[in-house]
Design a protein around this motif. Sequence first.
Motif, PDB file in Angstrom:
ATOM      1  N   GLU A   1      36.490  32.855  36.593  1.00  0.00           N
ATOM      2  CA  GLU A   1      37.016  33.698  37.691  1.00  0.00           C
ATOM      3  C   GLU A   1      35.847  34.055  38.607  1.00  0.00           C
ATOM      4  OE1 GLU A   1      39.097  37.196  36.285  1.00  0.00           O
ATOM      5  OE2 GLU A   1      39.105  38.097  38.264  1.00  0.00           O
TER       6      GLU A   1
ATOM      7  N   ASP B   1      46.063  41.635  39.327  1.00  0.00           N
ATOM      8  CA  ASP B   1      44.900  42.461  38.969  1.00  0.00           C
ATOM      9  C   ASP B   1      44.843  43.587  39.989  1.00  0.00           C
ATOM     10  OD1 ASP B   1      42.717  43.485  37.765  1.00  0.00           O
ATOM     11  OD2 ASP B   1      41.417  41.741  38.010  1.00  0.00           O
TER      12      ASP B   1
ATOM     13  N   GLU C   1      41.103  35.187  42.174  1.00  0.00           N
ATOM     14  CA  GLU C   1      41.578  36.537  42.532  1.00  0.00           C
ATOM     15  C   GLU C   1      41.472  36.728  44.044  1.00  0.00           C
ATOM     16  OE1 GLU C   1      40.618  39.958  40.157  1.00  0.00           O
ATOM     17  OE2 GLU C   1      40.289  41.179  41.942  1.00  0.00           O
TER      18      GLU C   1
ATOM     19  N   HIS D   1      44.813  36.001  40.053  1.00  0.00           N
ATOM     20  CA  HIS D   1      44.865  37.457  40.045  1.00  0.00           C
ATOM     21  C   HIS D   1      45.241  37.873  41.450  1.00  0.00           C
ATOM     22  CE1 HIS D   1      42.390  38.781  36.297  1.00  0.00           C
ATOM     23  NE2 HIS D   1      43.644  38.465  36.031  1.00  0.00           N
TER      24      HIS D   1
ATOM     25  N   HIS E   1      38.551  38.828  45.353  1.00  0.00           N
ATOM     26  CA  HIS E   1      37.233  38.189  45.203  1.00  0.00           C
ATOM     27  C   HIS E   1      36.999  37.181  46.333  1.00  0.00           C
ATOM     28  CE1 HIS E   1      37.261  39.008  40.535  1.00  0.00           C
ATOM     29  NE2 HIS E   1      37.394  40.105  41.260  1.00  0.00           N
TER      30      HIS E   1
HETATM   31 MG    MG Z   1      40.384  39.835  38.266  1.00  0.00          MG
END
Ligand code: MG
Length: 343
Positions: free
Chosen positions: A173, A282, A209, A237, A212
């Motif tokens: 990730e 998330d 994600e 996510h 991110h």
């Molecule tokens: Mg995450």
Amino acid sequence: MSKFKFSVGPWNVHEGMDAFGPAVRKTIPLEEKICKFSEIGFHAVQFHDDDIVSNIKDSDEAQIKEETLIVKKILDKYKMRAEFIAPRLWINEYTDDGGFTSNSKKDREHAIWRAFRSIDIANELGCDKIVLWLAREGTLCYESKDPVKNIIRLKDAINEMLDYNKKIKVLIEPKPNEPIDRSFIPTMGHVMGLSAATIDSSRVGGLLETAHAILAGLDPTNEIAFALSMGKLWGVHLNDQNGARYDQDKTFGAENLRQAFNQIKVLVENNYGSNGEYIGLDVKAMRTQKIDDCYRHLYNSLEVLKLLEEKVQKFDYDFQKKCIKKRNYEKLEMYVMDLLMRG
Ligand code: MG
Ligand code: 3MF
């Protein structure tokens, strides 16, 4: 009816502490969270290793198995699956300066030991995925670590995991910063490069994600698309993020609805989930949220997601084709805006 299956982590219902203030909500026991997740409509739980074995760093393998079986019973009771196990190396005095890329040999050994234990727990829970969010694998002080040597160390560590268990899949990730200043594996492109360099790249993929990607200054849909195009998007996510600030983990779609729509669109169009992958969330409740409605961000994220999935089903591909043929992208763009606001 959504075509997807959904997952969430226990840390998504947290006590509300941030870098400047203490906890504001009491800790909810794991079983209560899992029960509620299933009631909200989730099918699987994402776990950190220490969500399952609280003092894992000082536990032996027999204790780890015993505590894992307790959680397995809870999952079975609520007919929930485990999606993945992630070694939580960032909340650990042994790996304060990173795990796999620490300058200390002892810390690096501990990180590998934890990754192996995550694989054992995954085995016990009947899932074949571990996730590496490489939280502290990078630098606070740039000159403190040799970048080339440490990226090779990351590759070697993943090779050890692949070798330790011939069935396990390793999902990386990526995140560009926070809690560190500069990460060694900041984007999905880096993940794919690292995957290709391992001894079995067919078992090393990515988990993207939204927040991110935005922190890296990239478009989340294109990051998802990059991994999809390599056949290596094995987790997501979804959440949202207001630009390049601290990691916000906002409710999906709350910040940029069109960007959220395009993430769902690319997942639908590429049949994401057909190999058993979950749409993971998330998202974090706001610090101001009272305990009696502290799952609201999960309800909201799923609702936004399903409404956007309906919008994708309505998307007029013939109209899109005509606009593309005439190169009338202004018209296509307004069509999307209209679909989102009126459609
Ligand atoms: Mg995450
Ligand atoms: C941090 C994250 C992490 C990971 C989790 C699973 C705490 O920004 O996104 O959440 O998602 O550790 O890998």
